[in-house]
Enzyme design. Structure first.
Site, PDB file in Angstrom:
ATOM      1  N   GLY A  12       0.826  -1.223   0.000  1.00 27.65           N
ATOM      2  CA  GLY A  12       0.000   0.000   0.000  1.00 27.65           C
ATOM      3  C   GLY A  12       0.849   1.258   0.000  1.00 27.65           C
ATOM      4  O   GLY A  12       2.076   1.209   0.106  1.00 27.65           O
ATOM      5  N   CYS A 130      -3.510  10.975  10.368  1.00 25.60           N
ATOM      6  CA  CYS A 130      -2.532  11.846   9.709  1.00 25.60           C
ATOM      7  C   CYS A 130      -2.726  13.330  10.053  1.00 25.60           C
ATOM      8  O   CYS A 130      -1.753  14.053  10.295  1.00 25.60           O
ATOM      9  CB  CYS A 130      -2.587  11.635   8.198  1.00 25.60           C
ATOM     10  SG  CYS A 130      -4.232  11.404   7.548  1.00 25.60           S
ATOM     11  N   ARG A 235     -11.650  17.087   2.028  1.00 28.46           N
ATOM     12  CA  ARG A 235     -10.760  16.451   1.041  1.00 28.46           C
ATOM     13  C   ARG A 235     -10.554  17.409  -0.122  1.00 28.46           C
ATOM     14  O   ARG A 235     -11.530  17.998  -0.625  1.00 28.46           O
ATOM     15  CB  ARG A 235     -11.424  15.157   0.549  1.00 28.46           C
ATOM     16  CG  ARG A 235     -10.540  14.312  -0.322  1.00 28.46           C
ATOM     17  CD  ARG A 235      -9.452  13.614   0.438  1.00 28.46           C
ATOM     18  NE  ARG A 235      -9.949  12.518   1.244  1.00 28.46           N
ATOM     19  CZ  ARG A 235      -9.212  11.885   2.162  1.00 28.46           C
ATOM     20  NH1 ARG A 235      -7.961  12.244   2.392  1.00 28.46           N
ATOM     21  NH2 ARG A 235      -9.715  10.893   2.857  1.00 28.46           N
ATOM     22  N   HIS A 242      -1.131  17.194   3.662  1.00 29.63           N
ATOM     23  CA  HIS A 242      -2.323  17.740   4.309  1.00 29.63           C
ATOM     24  C   HIS A 242      -2.005  19.148   4.825  1.00 29.63           C
ATOM     25  O   HIS A 242      -0.928  19.380   5.384  1.00 29.63           O
ATOM     26  CB  HIS A 242      -2.730  16.893   5.522  1.00 29.63           C
ATOM     27  CG  HIS A 242      -3.353  15.568   5.174  1.00 29.63           C
ATOM     28  ND1 HIS A 242      -3.553  15.122   3.896  1.00 29.63           N
ATOM     29  CD2 HIS A 242      -3.826  14.581   5.992  1.00 29.63           C
ATOM     30  CE1 HIS A 242      -4.127  13.935   3.931  1.00 29.63           C
ATOM     31  NE2 HIS A 242      -4.302  13.582   5.184  1.00 29.63           N
TER      32      HIS A 242
END
Ligand code: A2P
Length: 344
Positions: A12, A130, A235, A242
């Site tokens: 991933g 995160c 998003r 971010h």
């Protein structure tokens, strides 16, 4: 002293980043094992200049593995982490499955390293969401000086936080816009290309989303349960990185200049804050970097003891893989994990 490390979810986004960061930082490994689903068995992933063949997590025996870095999603972690921990291997889990368990420490090494001592009950340590990881790195040094009372956090989160499929969806939709193909949305609930979506993770009963709830719950668990936190998580069509606009209300006075000086000296933080064109960081520039970048530090005249800051970091690194490996380094540096007996 060197350690046998397994990475579950090695194919991933975050798993591959973990492999890169382990190699980059020269983590003392005797062996690295790449694990994923049965679909990926025998596919290859890179570790430094080596190539590893992926094995199946389902039937892997952890009895001689020292640390398992787990990044295969919450459901898989719920199922496997307790079993792996019971085999004496310490799990550092990147999912949300264990973060709110009172017997599982939730750790950002710059913020609450001493809490790691509590890992032995389940042999599991949780890595935060995160958005929260970068947020608390920037807030902790300010909280230590002026005590934070309340936070208003607005996030601008990249699609890589939704895994490989999220990145593919942004890429495919962007291409479709240019060639006038139909736009397909599978991973996100609305079109993400040239758009923003005020919805990450499932809705809660109070109208907030689970992602927003995570920022609140995790900030309180790691920084201070007394801080009031409210969050809107959005998003945005950015691949990696971010960003967060954070409004902070402190108990005592702190000026923008003082905050800038404190953050310049703080571990994991890098201040880029010139009040001129381009004198701030954007997510595009932070991809591949380890630091949490802080810009736009300024006083908020609408509240007493208020500051606004802009916080940006690579969500796959500090928000996930890097923090996980820093937790592993903390375990090793404090002598909390020792290499186990292995057959010769
Ligand atoms: P696989 O590639 O075999 O599906 P991402 O969040 O970037 O989409 O990555 C998810 C990771 O979790 C991948 O490495 C994926 O492996 C792994 N994974 C998903 N389901 C399972 C499972 N049932 N068992 C083990 N690993 C899994």
């Amino acid at each position: 002293m060197s350690f046998k490390i397994a990475i579950a979810g090695a194919t991933g986004n975050v798993g591959r980043e973990m492999l890169d960061i382990l190699a980059e930082r020269g983590f003392p490994v005797s062996e690295v094992v790449a694990l994923a689903s049965s679909r990926s068995v025998n596919t290859e992933v890179s570790f430094g200049d080596k190539t590893l063949k992926v094995k199946n997590l389902e039937n892997y025996d952890f009895s001689d593995t020292d640390i398992c870095l787990m990044s295969a999603g919450g459901t898989i972690s719920q199922k496997y982490s307790p079993k792996i921990g019971a085999q004496g291997c310490v799990v550092i889990d990147n999912s949300s499955a264990w973060r709110y368990d009172a017997d599982v420490p939730l750790i950002v090494p710059e913020v609450n390293p001493d809490a790691i001592e509590g890992f032995r009950k389940k042999n599991i340590i949780a890595n935060p969401n995160c958005s929260t990881a970068q947020l608390v790195v920037a807030l902790k040094p300010l909280h230590d000086v002026a005590r934070i009372k309340r936070l208003v956090v607005s996030t601008y989160q990249s699609v890589s936080g939704a895994g490989k499929e999220g990145m593919d969806e942004l890429f495919n939709q962007s291409r479709a816009v240019f060639v006038a193909d139909p736009i397909e949305s599978k991973k996100f609930t609305k079109r993400i290309a040239f758009n923003v979506i005020p919805h990450i993770d499932v809705f809660m009963d109070d109208g907030s989303t689970k992602e927003e709830w995570k920022v609140v719950a995790e900030t309180k668990k790691m920084l201070d349960p007394k801080i009031k936190v409210t969050c809107t998580a959005v998003r945005v069509p950015v691949f990696i990185g971010h960003s967060e606009a954070v409004n902070i209300e402190f108990e005592s006075e702190i000026t923008a200049d003082q905050a800038r000086d404190i953050l310049r000296e703080a571990p994991g933080c890098q201040v880029i804050d010139k009040r001129e064109d381009g004198g701030y960081i954007t997510p595009y520039e932070c991809a591949g970097e380890d630091a949490t970048f802080i810009s736009r530090i300024r006083e908020d005249p609408t509240i007493e003891n208020g500051l606004n800051i802009w916080v940006v970091s690579d969500n796959l690194r500090k928000g996930a893989a890097l923090n996980t490996i820093q937790i592993a380094e903390l375990l090793v540096n404090r002598g909390l994990v020792k290499p186990r007996q292995r057959a010769a």
